[in-house]
Design an enzyme around this catalytic site. Sequence first.
Site, PDB file in Angstrom:
ATOM      1  N   LYS A 114      34.442  54.896  32.886  1.00 25.56           N
ATOM      2  CA  LYS A 114      35.737  55.576  32.764  1.00 25.56           C
ATOM      3  C   LYS A 114      35.679  56.954  33.413  1.00 25.56           C
ATOM      4  O   LYS A 114      36.629  57.384  34.086  1.00 25.56           O
ATOM      5  CB  LYS A 114      36.126  55.704  31.290  1.00 25.56           C
ATOM      6  CG  LYS A 114      37.418  56.491  31.073  1.00 25.56           C
ATOM      7  CD  LYS A 114      37.812  56.561  29.604  1.00 25.56           C
ATOM      8  CE  LYS A 114      39.109  57.358  29.443  1.00 25.56           C
ATOM      9  NZ  LYS A 114      39.577  57.389  28.032  1.00 25.56           N
ATOM     10  N   HIS A 162      39.426  13.984  52.818  1.00 30.95           N
ATOM     11  CA  HIS A 162      40.588  14.667  52.262  1.00 30.95           C
ATOM     12  C   HIS A 162      40.745  14.378  50.767  1.00 30.95           C
ATOM     13  O   HIS A 162      41.829  14.020  50.290  1.00 30.95           O
ATOM     14  CB  HIS A 162      41.859  14.301  53.031  1.00 30.95           C
ATOM     15  CG  HIS A 162      41.837  14.714  54.464  1.00 30.95           C
ATOM     16  ND1 HIS A 162      41.567  16.005  54.860  1.00 30.95           N
ATOM     17  CD2 HIS A 162      42.008  14.000  55.610  1.00 30.95           C
ATOM     18  CE1 HIS A 162      41.600  16.075  56.185  1.00 30.95           C
ATOM     19  NE2 HIS A 162      41.843  14.874  56.659  1.00 30.95           N
TER      20      HIS A 162
END
Length: 524
Positions: free
Chosen positions: A140, A279
Amino acid sequence: MTDRLPIRRALLSVSDKSGLVEFAQALAAHGTELLSTGGTAKALREAGLAVKDVSEHTGFPEMMDGRVKTLHPKVHGGLLALRNDAGHQASATEHAIPPIDMVVINLYPFEATVAKGAARDEVIENIDIGGPSMVRSAAKNHEFVACVTDAADYAALTAELADGGLSLATRRKLAAKAFQATAAYDAAIASWFSFADSQEMYPAIFPVVMRRVDTLRYGENPHQQAALYGAQARPGGIASAELVQGKALSYNNIADADGAFNLISEFRDKEPTVAIIKHANPCGVASAPTLIEAYEAAKATDPVSAFGGIIALNRELDGPTAEAITELFTEVIIAPAADEAARAAVARKKNLRLLIAPLLDPARIGFQLKSVSGGFLLQTRDNRLVDELKIVTKRAPTPQELNDMLFAWIVAKHVKSNAIVYAKGSATAGIGAGQMSRVDSARIAAWKAKEAAETAGWPTPRTIGSAVASDAFFPFADGLLAAADAGATAVIQPGGSMRDAEVIAAADERGLAMAFTGLRHFNH
């Protein structure tokens, strides 16, 4: 705002001590005071480094078996104080809280503890509290504090320290990694509590964290960006497969390879089997006494579509099979292992990818996650085959028909809906995938079988005398009759249509044997 940050005081507390001593030595060489705890302090002292215990720094002893040691204002005040805020600095001076410029933290091994099957009490004890608290405080306040959570960064940080300190850009990157680390850690804990401890399948918040495995060249199309992520704490599968050789995998390669891997895993404990995927749909699957025989039978299903496909095997890839495969243009080969002769054969095709991926139990518990606009769909895997095999026609299947029915049923589970699969002699004869009409899938599969027979010079297509599988029920008799017209003599399907009686009557009229499974396999 500070750019270069010299590190005058660092707090080091790590579970994984890889590279720790070398990094601490680099810090000490720049005059950094080292604070530490427990085993980390011991390792540093044994390396000849001067270390100050956190308990000495705070003036407060470690207590409760080490559960409370860094949760102290002199630690978090030193991390959170804004160096450009007069009020913060006045408080720090009043309470004798010196600044801490860096924390080097990696957390208790919670996931590893769970993975080894530890008892519940041991798992709970490996929930780190002080570590994540310090990480969050330091990250932070990254304008003034560097937060190091990954040992892989030690070398680059050591080099940058030699330039007078760590840049703001570096501290921001470290902060991002720090919050990713705590997010992943909390997700692992939440996941364990939800799924392992509480047995809650769908918690109100689903904790899922993915770790990037690779950045891909592009997505389904060149204008799309893509990356591969691996599920946290769930090793195995395509996401962790070893790329032995060949160019980098594309997004479509990985998607197709995953379909091939999931299909071939169904045959993990069966005779040698080869699946060819194109595919995301199988275009040929076969089992045989040897891999090379299985490969030739799978390819014969649809040799045109096999060109440029993905080939998956359920046995170690051997030299003769590899030689045969490399005669056809192939994108990827997937196998649980490969012998030296096979590796040498594949190596002659420099772009051909060889993936080593140990097969998984198809009945494993797992989830499938699919993105939709604004959210995700989550479901358990389709890891069942048959609820109850019920013969519904006057004629029962022969043993060979039954074998072919079950083989076709396994393959149909991995074909896009609407799916129709013909099989004969433990090999697919024709596959119809992804049509809006089930009867069209039946006709396309028969047409592909006829084309394959003409290519191979066979007198008749392999659909003659085959078994046919349908991933969902026949809503009308037309799809079943199309299969019968193609020469199928046995049918396997879920059943459950309002017109089941009509479909059964049509099967009886054509002399077919038909079984209901009570379970469908839509695959969208």
